[in-house]
Design a protein around this motif. Structure first.
Motif, PDB file in Angstrom:
ATOM      1  N   ARG A  71     -88.766  19.137 -33.379  1.00 50.30           N
ATOM      2  CA  ARG A  71     -88.845  19.980 -34.565  1.00 50.30           C
ATOM      3  C   ARG A  71     -88.369  19.105 -35.721  1.00 50.30           C
ATOM      4  O   ARG A  71     -87.227  18.655 -35.714  1.00 50.30           O
ATOM      5  CB  ARG A  71     -87.936  21.216 -34.437  1.00 50.30           C
ATOM      6  CG  ARG A  71     -88.271  22.164 -33.273  1.00 50.30           C
ATOM      7  CD  ARG A  71     -89.618  22.821 -33.445  1.00 50.30           C
ATOM      8  NE  ARG A  71     -89.874  23.900 -32.488  1.00 50.30           N
ATOM      9  CZ  ARG A  71     -90.563  23.768 -31.349  1.00 50.30           C
ATOM     10  NH1 ARG A  71     -91.042  22.588 -30.981  1.00 50.30           N
ATOM     11  NH2 ARG A  71     -90.783  24.825 -30.573  1.00 50.30           N
ATOM     12  N   VAL A  73     -86.953  18.830 -38.961  1.00 48.26           N
ATOM     13  CA  VAL A  73     -86.205  19.772 -39.805  1.00 48.26           C
ATOM     14  C   VAL A  73     -85.101  19.055 -40.561  1.00 48.26           C
ATOM     15  O   VAL A  73     -84.412  18.207 -39.991  1.00 48.26           O
ATOM     16  CB  VAL A  73     -85.552  20.872 -38.920  1.00 48.26           C
ATOM     17  CG1 VAL A  73     -84.725  21.821 -39.776  1.00 48.26           C
ATOM     18  CG2 VAL A  73     -86.590  21.652 -38.121  1.00 48.26           C
ATOM     19  N   TYR A  93     -77.749  29.711 -39.472  1.00 52.64           N
ATOM     20  CA  TYR A  93     -78.288  28.350 -39.566  1.00 52.64           C
ATOM     21  C   TYR A  93     -79.531  28.415 -40.434  1.00 52.64           C
ATOM     22  O   TYR A  93     -80.344  29.333 -40.287  1.00 52.64           O
ATOM     23  CB  TYR A  93     -78.644  27.859 -38.158  1.00 52.64           C
ATOM     24  CG  TYR A  93     -79.669  26.740 -38.114  1.00 52.64           C
ATOM     25  CD1 TYR A  93     -79.289  25.424 -37.868  1.00 52.64           C
ATOM     26  CD2 TYR A  93     -81.022  27.007 -38.316  1.00 52.64           C
ATOM     27  CE1 TYR A  93     -80.229  24.405 -37.835  1.00 52.64           C
ATOM     28  CE2 TYR A  93     -81.966  25.988 -38.291  1.00 52.64           C
ATOM     29  CZ  TYR A  93     -81.557  24.696 -38.048  1.00 52.64           C
ATOM     30  OH  TYR A  93     -82.492  23.696 -38.030  1.00 52.64           O
ATOM     31  N   GLN A  97     -88.443  23.105 -42.247  1.00 55.56           N
ATOM     32  CA  GLN A  97     -89.219  22.413 -41.222  1.00 55.56           C
ATOM     33  C   GLN A  97     -90.575  21.980 -41.776  1.00 55.56           C
ATOM     34  O   GLN A  97     -91.245  22.742 -42.475  1.00 55.56           O
ATOM     35  CB  GLN A  97     -89.407  23.339 -40.009  1.00 55.56           C
ATOM     36  CG  GLN A  97     -90.188  22.698 -38.885  1.00 55.56           C
ATOM     37  CD  GLN A  97     -90.007  23.323 -37.505  1.00 55.56           C
ATOM     38  OE1 GLN A  97     -90.646  22.914 -36.551  1.00 55.56           O
ATOM     39  NE2 GLN A  97     -89.127  24.299 -37.393  1.00 55.56           N
ATOM     40  N   HIS A 108     -91.192  25.966 -26.349  1.00 62.08           N
ATOM     41  CA  HIS A 108     -89.888  26.129 -25.708  1.00 62.08           C
ATOM     42  C   HIS A 108     -89.393  27.545 -25.983  1.00 62.08           C
ATOM     43  O   HIS A 108     -90.002  28.288 -26.745  1.00 62.08           O
ATOM     44  CB  HIS A 108     -88.888  25.044 -26.154  1.00 62.08           C
ATOM     45  CG  HIS A 108     -88.422  25.122 -27.577  1.00 62.08           C
ATOM     46  ND1 HIS A 108     -87.691  24.137 -28.182  1.00 62.08           N
ATOM     47  CD2 HIS A 108     -88.577  26.072 -28.536  1.00 62.08           C
ATOM     48  CE1 HIS A 108     -87.406  24.462 -29.426  1.00 62.08           C
ATOM     49  NE2 HIS A 108     -87.936  25.633 -29.666  1.00 62.08           N
ATOM     50  N   HIS A 110     -85.463  29.752 -26.278  1.00 56.96           N
ATOM     51  CA  HIS A 110     -84.010  29.567 -26.282  1.00 56.96           C
ATOM     52  C   HIS A 110     -83.300  30.881 -26.562  1.00 56.96           C
ATOM     53  O   HIS A 110     -83.922  31.866 -26.979  1.00 56.96           O
ATOM     54  CB  HIS A 110     -83.596  28.474 -27.271  1.00 56.96           C
ATOM     55  CG  HIS A 110     -84.318  28.501 -28.588  1.00 56.96           C
ATOM     56  ND1 HIS A 110     -84.137  29.482 -29.515  1.00 56.96           N
ATOM     57  CD2 HIS A 110     -85.247  27.658 -29.103  1.00 56.96           C
ATOM     58  CE1 HIS A 110     -84.901  29.248 -30.568  1.00 56.96           C
ATOM     59  NE2 HIS A 110     -85.596  28.151 -30.342  1.00 56.96           N
ATOM     60  N   ARG A 116     -88.930  32.646 -39.287  1.00 59.73           N
ATOM     61  CA  ARG A 116     -89.467  31.640 -40.209  1.00 59.73           C
ATOM     62  C   ARG A 116     -90.002  32.342 -41.443  1.00 59.73           C
ATOM     63  O   ARG A 116     -90.709  33.337 -41.333  1.00 59.73           O
ATOM     64  CB  ARG A 116     -90.600  30.862 -39.554  1.00 59.73           C
ATOM     65  CG  ARG A 116     -90.201  30.414 -38.207  1.00 59.73           C
ATOM     66  CD  ARG A 116     -91.080  29.583 -37.401  1.00 59.73           C
ATOM     67  NE  ARG A 116     -90.589  29.656 -36.024  1.00 59.73           N
ATOM     68  CZ  ARG A 116     -89.464  29.112 -35.599  1.00 59.73           C
ATOM     69  NH1 ARG A 116     -88.694  28.432 -36.439  1.00 59.73           N
ATOM     70  NH2 ARG A 116     -89.067  29.251 -34.353  1.00 59.73           N
ATOM     71  N   HIS A 149     -92.214  29.832 -27.864  1.00 59.86           N
ATOM     72  CA  HIS A 149     -92.851  29.596 -29.160  1.00 59.86           C
ATOM     73  C   HIS A 149     -93.187  28.124 -29.335  1.00 59.86           C
ATOM     74  O   HIS A 149     -92.492  27.247 -28.836  1.00 59.86           O
ATOM     75  CB  HIS A 149     -91.991  30.111 -30.311  1.00 59.86           C
ATOM     76  CG  HIS A 149     -90.605  29.550 -30.344  1.00 59.86           C
ATOM     77  ND1 HIS A 149     -89.600  30.006 -29.523  1.00 59.86           N
ATOM     78  CD2 HIS A 149     -90.047  28.572 -31.090  1.00 59.86           C
ATOM     79  CE1 HIS A 149     -88.491  29.333 -29.769  1.00 59.86           C
ATOM     80  NE2 HIS A 149     -88.728  28.447 -30.715  1.00 59.86           N
ATOM     81  N   HIS A 151     -95.575  25.469 -32.369  1.00 60.47           N
ATOM     82  CA  HIS A 151     -96.230  25.465 -33.683  1.00 60.47           C
ATOM     83  C   HIS A 151     -97.396  24.481 -33.692  1.00 60.47           C
ATOM     84  O   HIS A 151     -97.284  23.386 -33.137  1.00 60.47           O
ATOM     85  CB  HIS A 151     -95.253  25.056 -34.790  1.00 60.47           C
ATOM     86  CG  HIS A 151     -93.891  25.652 -34.687  1.00 60.47           C
ATOM     87  ND1 HIS A 151     -93.681  27.008 -34.614  1.00 60.47           N
ATOM     88  CD2 HIS A 151     -92.660  25.082 -34.619  1.00 60.47           C
ATOM     89  CE1 HIS A 151     -92.376  27.232 -34.534  1.00 60.47           C
ATOM     90  NE2 HIS A 151     -91.742  26.087 -34.516  1.00 60.47           N
ATOM     91  N   ASP A 163     -86.468  27.971 -41.597  1.00 61.01           N
ATOM     92  CA  ASP A 163     -86.005  28.578 -40.347  1.00 61.01           C
ATOM     93  C   ASP A 163     -84.648  29.226 -40.579  1.00 61.01           C
ATOM     94  O   ASP A 163     -83.760  28.611 -41.183  1.00 61.01           O
ATOM     95  CB  ASP A 163     -85.796  27.506 -39.267  1.00 61.01           C
ATOM     96  CG  ASP A 163     -87.091  26.885 -38.769  1.00 61.01           C
ATOM     97  OD1 ASP A 163     -88.026  27.633 -38.458  1.00 61.01           O
ATOM     98  OD2 ASP A 163     -87.153  25.645 -38.686  1.00 61.01           O
ATOM     99  N   LEU A 165     -81.737  30.963 -38.215  1.00 63.43           N
ATOM    100  CA  LEU A 165     -81.332  31.261 -36.829  1.00 63.43           C
ATOM    101  C   LEU A 165     -79.894  31.758 -36.789  1.00 63.43           C
ATOM    102  O   LEU A 165     -79.084  31.413 -37.662  1.00 63.43           O
ATOM    103  CB  LEU A 165     -81.417  30.007 -35.950  1.00 63.43           C
ATOM    104  CG  LEU A 165     -82.785  29.558 -35.446  1.00 63.43           C
ATOM    105  CD1 LEU A 165     -83.473  28.678 -36.466  1.00 63.43           C
ATOM    106  CD2 LEU A 165     -82.672  28.813 -34.120  1.00 63.43           C
ATOM    107  N   LEU A 167     -77.995  30.635 -34.631  1.00 65.54           N
ATOM    108  CA  LEU A 167     -77.473  29.569 -33.774  1.00 65.54           C
ATOM    109  C   LEU A 167     -75.948  29.390 -33.838  1.00 65.54           C
ATOM    110  O   LEU A 167     -75.307  29.271 -32.781  1.00 65.54           O
ATOM    111  CB  LEU A 167     -78.188  28.259 -34.143  1.00 65.54           C
ATOM    112  CG  LEU A 167     -77.772  26.996 -33.419  1.00 65.54           C
ATOM    113  CD1 LEU A 167     -78.083  27.070 -31.943  1.00 65.54           C
ATOM    114  CD2 LEU A 167     -78.471  25.774 -34.027  1.00 65.54           C
TER     115      LEU A 167
HETATM  116  C1  1HN Z   1     -86.027  25.778 -33.069  1.00 64.16           C
HETATM  117  O1  1HN Z   1     -86.429  26.148 -31.855  1.00 64.16           O
HETATM  118  C2  1HN Z   1     -86.949  25.662 -34.084  1.00 64.16           C
HETATM  119  O2  1HN Z   1     -88.770  26.383 -32.761  1.00 64.16           O
HETATM  120  C3  1HN Z   1     -86.510  25.293 -35.342  1.00 64.16           C
HETATM  121  O3  1HN Z   1     -89.179  25.685 -34.738  1.00 64.16           O
HETATM  122  C4  1HN Z   1     -85.200  25.033 -35.596  1.00 64.16           C
HETATM  123  C5  1HN Z   1     -82.930  24.829 -34.809  1.00 64.16           C
HETATM  124  C6  1HN Z   1     -82.026  24.900 -33.826  1.00 64.16           C
HETATM  125  C7  1HN Z   1     -82.396  25.292 -32.567  1.00 64.16           C
HETATM  126  C8  1HN Z   1     -83.707  25.582 -32.283  1.00 64.16           C
HETATM  127  C9  1HN Z   1     -88.399  25.937 -33.838  1.00 64.16           C
HETATM  128  C10 1HN Z   1     -84.268  25.121 -34.578  1.00 64.16           C
HETATM  129  C11 1HN Z   1     -84.669  25.501 -33.295  1.00 64.16           C
END
Ligand code: 1HN
Length: 349
Positions: A71, A73, A93, A97, A108, A110, A116, A149, A151, A163, A165, A167
């Motif tokens: 990613r 970012v 967070y 991006q 992935h 998580h 977004r 997800h 992109h 983004d 999150l 997190l």
């Molecule tokens: C993440 O999965 C994305 O999927 C973007 O685009 C930023 C920052 C921390 C952890 C996972 C994405 C992220 C992230």
């Protein structure tokens, strides 16, 4: 408030004996963890102007190929927390991006929840749980906890999105991790399309448990139209603001962070009371000034700022003729669930 004993007041050998048994006296630190009236707040009012960060983000596109980034970012980090902590606030967070034409950010899933907010460019999409969500300026797309997800980008110009999150809080809870996956198969019937009209939801919702995340894409054209209609039909309303919700439950779209869109009418100034939540403001269209204590930011289009909690905030449209549209994120859903949410009136801040 009574002054309490300090660590230095205790004999050296006593302190050493405590340390040897992993013990700590509370009273020298009690005032630090329970300050009077207002929490100790690390979050600093911080602004990230888009025109300043954009060249650096595009440069990242030249310096770091997707295979080396996963990613790509640049994190909007609050200096009050230390930049390396990658936090905008205690719970939020933020990152900008970049996806270039033809690039692909692999699938992935998580535990932290993401949304977004699309900032610029056309032709990119994110596939969430098999649903291909096209990305257009101002759209909000959810990638809730546990959903696959990835992109992709079929367009001609760089695409950038913000983004948001949860997190920091999920990481703090020692609950943050990722699972890598294969490219998803796209569902031909985009389930989320069933929720694109206000006032009606698919009737089977009444015969089953509501879905946690029935709607993944909130197109800006619809949100903007809702705000315009609200402003036109309810001119006396104090704030022209809509919340992003789960259309099956009527509750917040996500469990930890809350999202809304605000329209400042031409020339409008809006005073928000001090709330216990830190807030993130992102300018979708127009320009607004944001004043909180001694800080004042003027947001141009695509600028983002963060304001700590327990602070009254004044928003002012910078134009007398055009509306200004602001996307807002906070952690009110989490604070409400925990019983920590507070709104303070002006005499009490
Ligand atoms: C993440 O999965 C994305 O999927 C973007 O685009 C930023 C920052 C921390 C952890 C996972 C994405 C992220 C992230």
């Amino acid at each position: 408030m009574q002054e309490l004993g300090r660590l230095e007041d205790l004999p050296e050998d006593y302190r050493a004996a405590l340390t040897a048994q992993n013990l700590v006296p509370l009273w020298p630190s009690l005032r630090a963890v329970l300050p009077p009236f207002k929490p100790a707040i690390k979050t600093q009012p911080t602004c990230w102007p888009y025109q300043d960060l954009r060249p650096l983000l595009l440069q990242a596109g030249e310096l770091t190929p997707m295979e080396k980034a996963e990613r790509r970012v640049l994190v909007l980090a609050n200096p009050g927390h230390g930049l390396e902590k990658m936090q905008a606030s205690s719970t939020m967070y933020l990152g900008m991006q970049l996806l270039l034409p033809g690039e692909w950010a692999p699938a992935h899933r998580h535990t932290p929840n993401a949304v977004r907010m699309i900032v610029e460019g056309e032709g990119a999409y994110t596939t969430v749980d098999g649903e291909k969500c096209l990305m257009s300026r101002g759209d909000l797309i959810l990638t809730p906890t546990g959903l696959w997800h990835e992109h992709g980008h079929d367009g001609e110009q760089p695409v950038v999105w913000l983004d948001v999150l949860d997190l920091p809080i999920v990481y703090f809870m020692e609950a943050s991790y990722v699972t890598e996956g294969k490219a998803q198969t796209v569902n031909s019937d985009a389930a989320g399309m069933a929720y694109q009209r206000g006032g009606v939801v698919p009737a089977p919702v009444f015969a089953r448990t509501p879905m946690a995340f029935p709607m993944l894409r909130y197109p800006w054209v619809d949100v903007r139209a809702a705000l315009e209609t609200l402003a036109r039909t309810q001119p006396e309303i104090e704030a022209v603001q809509v919340a992003y919700i789960n259309p099956e439950t009527g509750g917040d779209a996500q469990k930890i962070l809350g999202f809304s869109a605000l329209m400042l009418r031409p020339g409008e100034t809006l005073n928000l009371p001090a709330r216990s939540t830190a807030m993130v403001f992102h300018q979708i269209e127009g320009s607004a000034s944001i004043t909180a204590d001694a800080s004042r930011f003027t947001l141009a289009e695509a600028d983002t700022c963060c304001i700590p909690g327990y602070t009254p905030i004044t928003l002012a449209n910078q134009s007398a003729t055009q509306p200004a549209f602001v996307f807002i994120a906070d952690d009110a859903p989490l604070q409400k669930k925990l019983g920590l949410y507070e709104v303070r009136d002006a005499r009490n801040v």
